[in-house]
Design an enzyme around this catalytic site. Sequence first.
Site, short mmCIF file in Angstrom:
data_model
loop_
_atom_site.label_atom_id
_atom_site.label_comp_id
_atom_site.label_asym_id
_atom_site.label_seq_id
_atom_site.Cartn_x
_atom_site.Cartn_y
_atom_site.Cartn_z
N HIS A 1 11.74 2.04 -3.77
CA HIS A 1 11.70 3.28 -4.57
C HIS A 1 12.95 3.35 -5.60
CE1 HIS A 1 9.37 3.85 -0.89
NE2 HIS A 1 8.70 4.65 -1.65
N ASP B 1 8.18 2.36 -6.50
CA ASP B 1 7.64 3.56 -6.43
C ASP B 1 8.50 4.87 -7.28
OD1 ASP B 1 5.28 2.31 -5.15
OD2 ASP B 1 5.25 3.77 -3.71
N HIS C 1 0.50 12.92 -6.83
CA HIS C 1 1.05 12.13 -5.60
C HIS C 1 0.20 12.78 -4.37
CE1 HIS C 1 4.01 10.50 -2.64
NE2 HIS C 1 4.01 9.42 -3.63
N HIS D 1 0.60 5.39 -10.06
CA HIS D 1 0.96 6.12 -8.65
C HIS D 1 -0.04 7.50 -8.47
CE1 HIS D 1 2.53 5.83 -4.74
NE2 HIS D 1 3.77 6.55 -5.12
#
Length: 261
Positions: free
Chosen positions: A214, A67, A122, A118
Site C-alpha cells: 500500500h 493499493d 472502496h 480499485h
Amino acid sequence: MEPNDQIQSNGTLFVKIGIVVLSMIVMIGLGIKIFPNAITVSNTGSRRDLPIYCVDTEEKKVALSFDAAWGNEDTKTILDILKKHNVKVTFFMTGEWIEKYPEDVKAIAAAGHDLGNHSENHKQMSQLTKEECKEEIMKAHNRVKELTGIEMNLFRPPYGDYNNTLVGTARECNYYTIQWDVDSLDWKDYGVDDIVKRCTVNKKLGNGSIILMHNGAKYTPKALEVVIMGLKDQGYELVPISKLIYRGNYVIDHTGRQRMK
C-alpha cells in the site's frame, strides 16, 4: 418397428444418456474446469468465477502492486525508489484517491507504471448489485481516462472481497480481476523487518507471484528498497502485472493460479 426393436432402441438411448450424465458428475466431483475463461467447478458442483491470484510461468518473474485508497505523503518517495532500481509496478487507485491527487496519477503514468482500478468508493462490492458494481468500476475508469487518456484493464476488488457477480461484471467492462498470493500486511504497521520478511521469505513466493503493498502504509517506503533488492538477489525480475498475466486463451485453477490452456 417391432416392439422388441423399440425396447432395444430405447435401452441404447438410456445407456448413452447415462454415460454422459455420469461423465459430467465425475468431472464435477474432480473439480475439472468445464467452463471457459476463469470459471471453475468446485467439488460441490458450484460455479466459481475466480480472480487471478498468481500466474503459472517458468520465467522467474514477480509483480509488485500498490493499493492507493488513502494517504499520499510517500507516493513521490515510492516513485523515486522504483526509478532508482528501474522497476515498474502496478498502482490500484480508488476514484476518490484519483480525484484528490490527479497530479500523482499523471506522474505514475508518466513513469511507465500500470494504472489499475480499485473501484470508486472502496465498498464491499460482493454486497452490491451488478449495476452498482459496474458503476463503481466505470466511475474510476472514466476519471483516469479523462486525466491520462489511458483505458485501464486491471481491477482489484476493495478488501479482496468478490463474488461471481463482481468478477463477471468486471470482465464485461474489459477488466482482468487481480488479487495477490503474497501479502506484505504493511497496513498493520508491524515494521520494516516484518514487511521485508513477508515479501521476500514467504512460502508462497515463487514464479508468477503478485505481491500486495500500500502506498499509504507507514513503513512501506522504508521497506521497499530492501524488498526490491531481496527479490532481485533471489533472481526475480520485477514486472508490472500487465506484463505478467496471460491474455485470451487461459484458465484459472482452484487456487487462483492463471495458466495457459
